[in-house]
Design a protein around this motif. Sequence first.
Motif, PDB file in Angstrom:
ATOM      1  N   ASP A  51       2.813 -26.256  17.915  1.00 14.76           N
ATOM      2  CA  ASP A  51       4.185 -25.767  18.120  1.00 14.76           C
ATOM      3  C   ASP A  51       5.115 -26.384  17.076  1.00 14.76           C
ATOM      4  O   ASP A  51       5.995 -25.710  16.536  1.00 14.76           O
ATOM      5  N   ILE A  52       4.900 -27.656  16.773  1.00 18.51           N
ATOM      6  CA  ILE A  52       5.710 -28.323  15.749  1.00 18.51           C
ATOM      7  C   ILE A  52       5.435 -27.707  14.383  1.00 18.51           C
ATOM      8  O   ILE A  52       6.356 -27.443  13.608  1.00 18.51           O
ATOM      9  N   ARG A  53       4.158 -27.444  14.088  1.00 18.77           N
ATOM     10  CA  ARG A  53       3.810 -26.801  12.808  1.00 18.77           C
ATOM     11  C   ARG A  53       4.464 -25.423  12.696  1.00 18.77           C
ATOM     12  O   ARG A  53       4.968 -25.057  11.645  1.00 18.77           O
ATOM     13  N   ALA A  54       4.421 -24.674  13.783  1.00 20.70           N
ATOM     14  CA  ALA A  54       5.035 -23.338  13.775  1.00 20.70           C
ATOM     15  C   ALA A  54       6.538 -23.453  13.508  1.00 20.70           C
ATOM     16  O   ALA A  54       7.087 -22.703  12.685  1.00 20.70           O
ATOM     17  N   PHE A  55       7.195 -24.379  14.187  1.00 21.32           N
ATOM     18  CA  PHE A  55       8.626 -24.590  13.955  1.00 21.32           C
ATOM     19  C   PHE A  55       8.893 -24.929  12.494  1.00 21.32           C
ATOM     20  O   PHE A  55       9.806 -24.378  11.873  1.00 21.32           O
ATOM     21  N   ALA A  56       8.107 -25.855  11.940  1.00 22.10           N
ATOM     22  CA  ALA A  56       8.318 -26.285  10.554  1.00 22.10           C
ATOM     23  C   ALA A  56       8.159 -25.113   9.592  1.00 22.10           C
ATOM     24  O   ALA A  56       8.938 -24.971   8.642  1.00 22.10           O
ATOM     25  N   LEU A  57       7.182 -24.267   9.833  1.00 23.97           N
ATOM     26  CA  LEU A  57       6.988 -23.100   8.960  1.00 23.97           C
ATOM     27  C   LEU A  57       8.132 -22.102   9.100  1.00 23.97           C
ATOM     28  O   LEU A  57       8.592 -21.534   8.105  1.00 23.97           O
ATOM     29  N   ILE A  58       8.597 -21.901  10.329  1.00 22.49           N
ATOM     30  CA  ILE A  58       9.737 -20.994  10.546  1.00 22.49           C
ATOM     31  C   ILE A  58      10.967 -21.534   9.827  1.00 22.49           C
ATOM     32  O   ILE A  58      11.687 -20.797   9.149  1.00 22.49           O
ATOM     33  N   ALA A  59      11.200 -22.831   9.950  1.00 15.32           N
ATOM     34  CA  ALA A  59      12.352 -23.449   9.282  1.00 15.32           C
ATOM     35  C   ALA A  59      12.216 -23.361   7.769  1.00 15.32           C
ATOM     36  O   ALA A  59      13.186 -23.088   7.060  1.00 15.32           O
ATOM     37  N   GLN A  60      11.014 -23.568   7.278  1.00 14.63           N
ATOM     38  CA  GLN A  60      10.768 -23.546   5.833  1.00 14.63           C
ATOM     39  C   GLN A  60      10.919 -22.138   5.264  1.00 14.63           C
ATOM     40  O   GLN A  60      11.550 -21.946   4.220  1.00 14.63           O
ATOM     41  N   HIS A  61      10.340 -21.151   5.935  1.00 14.94           N
ATOM     42  CA  HIS A  61      10.348 -19.777   5.424  1.00 14.94           C
ATOM     43  C   HIS A  61      11.574 -18.986   5.856  1.00 14.94           C
ATOM     44  O   HIS A  61      11.900 -17.971   5.243  1.00 14.94           O
ATOM     45  N   GLY A  62      12.227 -19.429   6.923  1.00 15.19           N
ATOM     46  CA  GLY A  62      13.426 -18.744   7.400  1.00 15.19           C
ATOM     47  C   GLY A  62      13.163 -17.381   8.009  1.00 15.19           C
ATOM     48  O   GLY A  62      14.072 -16.577   8.135  1.00 15.19           O
ATOM     49  N   SER A  63      11.909 -17.131   8.397  1.00 11.64           N
ATOM     50  CA  SER A  63      11.565 -15.812   8.908  1.00 11.64           C
ATOM     51  C   SER A  63      10.373 -15.881   9.848  1.00 11.64           C
ATOM     52  O   SER A  63       9.321 -16.404   9.486  1.00 11.64           O
ATOM     53  N   PHE A  64      10.552 -15.323  11.044  1.00  9.19           N
ATOM     54  CA  PHE A  64       9.440 -15.241  11.982  1.00  9.19           C
ATOM     55  C   PHE A  64       8.375 -14.288  11.447  1.00  9.19           C
ATOM     56  O   PHE A  64       7.180 -14.529  11.599  1.00  9.19           O
ATOM     57  N   THR A  65       8.808 -13.207  10.811  1.00  9.27           N
ATOM     58  CA  THR A  65       7.876 -12.214  10.283  1.00  9.27           C
ATOM     59  C   THR A  65       6.982 -12.815   9.203  1.00  9.27           C
ATOM     60  O   THR A  65       5.759 -12.642   9.220  1.00  9.27           O
ATOM     61  N   ALA A  66       7.579 -13.542   8.264  1.00 14.50           N
ATOM     62  CA  ALA A  66       6.797 -14.153   7.183  1.00 14.50           C
ATOM     63  C   ALA A  66       5.784 -15.150   7.739  1.00 14.50           C
ATOM     64  O   ALA A  66       4.628 -15.175   7.305  1.00 14.50           O
ATOM     65  N   HIS A  82       4.396 -14.507  19.728  1.00 13.75           N
ATOM     66  CA  HIS A  82       3.662 -15.762  19.919  1.00 13.75           C
ATOM     67  C   HIS A  82       4.441 -16.929  19.306  1.00 13.75           C
ATOM     68  O   HIS A  82       4.567 -17.990  19.920  1.00 13.75           O
ATOM     69  N   LEU A  83       4.974 -16.719  18.103  1.00 20.04           N
ATOM     70  CA  LEU A  83       5.785 -17.764  17.462  1.00 20.04           C
ATOM     71  C   LEU A  83       7.024 -18.072  18.289  1.00 20.04           C
ATOM     72  O   LEU A  83       7.415 -19.232  18.442  1.00 20.04           O
ATOM     73  N   SER A  84       7.639 -17.032  18.809  1.00 15.73           N
ATOM     74  CA  SER A  84       8.830 -17.219  19.636  1.00 15.73           C
ATOM     75  C   SER A  84       8.506 -18.040  20.881  1.00 15.73           C
ATOM     76  O   SER A  84       9.263 -18.940  21.266  1.00 15.73           O
ATOM     77  N   LYS A  85       7.355 -17.768  21.485  1.00 12.23           N
ATOM     78  CA  LYS A  85       6.932 -18.531  22.663  1.00 12.23           C
ATOM     79  C   LYS A  85       6.673 -19.994  22.296  1.00 12.23           C
ATOM     80  O   LYS A  85       7.038 -20.903  23.051  1.00 12.23           O
ATOM     81  N   GLN A  86       6.057 -20.209  21.127  1.00 13.42           N
ATOM     82  CA  GLN A  86       5.807 -21.582  20.688  1.00 13.42           C
ATOM     83  C   GLN A  86       7.130 -22.321  20.497  1.00 13.42           C
ATOM     84  O   GLN A  86       7.272 -23.475  20.909  1.00 13.42           O
ATOM     85  N   ASN A 132      10.084 -21.588  21.843  1.00 13.04           N
ATOM     86  CA  ASN A 132      10.722 -21.776  23.149  1.00 13.04           C
ATOM     87  C   ASN A 132      10.115 -22.957  23.898  1.00 13.04           C
ATOM     88  O   ASN A 132      10.822 -23.758  24.506  1.00 13.04           O
ATOM     89  N   LYS A 133       8.789 -23.068  23.843  1.00 11.65           N
ATOM     90  CA  LYS A 133       8.087 -24.167  24.516  1.00 11.65           C
ATOM     91  C   LYS A 133       8.481 -25.512  23.903  1.00 11.65           C
ATOM     92  O   LYS A 133       8.745 -26.477  24.622  1.00 11.65           O
ATOM     93  N   LEU A 134       8.536 -25.561  22.573  1.00 12.16           N
ATOM     94  CA  LEU A 134       8.925 -26.797  21.892  1.00 12.16           C
ATOM     95  C   LEU A 134      10.357 -27.177  22.236  1.00 12.16           C
ATOM     96  O   LEU A 134      10.644 -28.335  22.556  1.00 12.16           O
ATOM     97  N   GLU A 135      11.255 -26.210  22.183  1.00 13.45           N
ATOM     98  CA  GLU A 135      12.666 -26.479  22.507  1.00 13.45           C
ATOM     99  C   GLU A 135      12.808 -26.948  23.952  1.00 13.45           C
ATOM    100  O   GLU A 135      13.567 -27.875  24.231  1.00 13.45           O
ATOM    101  N   ALA A 136      12.056 -26.343  24.854  1.00 12.03           N
ATOM    102  CA  ALA A 136      12.115 -26.755  26.262  1.00 12.03           C
ATOM    103  C   ALA A 136      11.581 -28.176  26.429  1.00 12.03           C
ATOM    104  O   ALA A 136      12.151 -28.983  27.170  1.00 12.03           O
TER     105      ALA A 136
END
Length: 124
Positions: A11-26, A37-41, A43-47
Motif C-alpha cells: 500500500d505504501i509502494r502504491a501511494f509512492a508511485l501515485i505521488a511520483q507519477h501523479g496519476s492513478f491510470t499511469a 484496486h489502487l484506490s482501495k490500497q 484508502n486502506k493506507l489513509e485509514a
Amino acid sequence: MLIKKNINLEDIRAFALIAQHGSFTAVSELLLCSRSHLSKQLNKLEASLGVKLITRTTRTQKLTEQGKLFFEQVSQGLLTIDNAISHVVESSSSISGILNINCVGGIIGEEVITKLINDFTRGC
C-alpha cells in the motif's frame, strides 16, 4: 512511537508511485492492476494512518501536506529496501567461500580433479 500493525508495504509502494507519477491510470498500467484496486490500497493506507494523503477529484489528485511529508520519508525508505533486496539477490547468485576437496593424488588428482575445479571456477 506508535506503530500501526495493519499498514502494508505494498500500500505504501502504491501511494509512492501515485505521488511520483501523479496519476492513478499511469500507475495502474505500470503495476498491471485496476485504478479501483489502487484506490482501495490508498484508502486502506489513509485509514490506517488516520490522515488524508491525497486529495482526489474526478480529474485530478493532489498531495496533502501530510502526503508530501509522508512521500518524502517513504521514498527514501523504499529506496533503501529496494537496494537491500537487490544486494541480497545479487550476492546469492554467486558462489563464494572455501571449497575443501579431499582426493587421492596421482593421475586422478592431477588430471581429473584439477580439470573439474578449473572448469567449475571458470563458470562462476
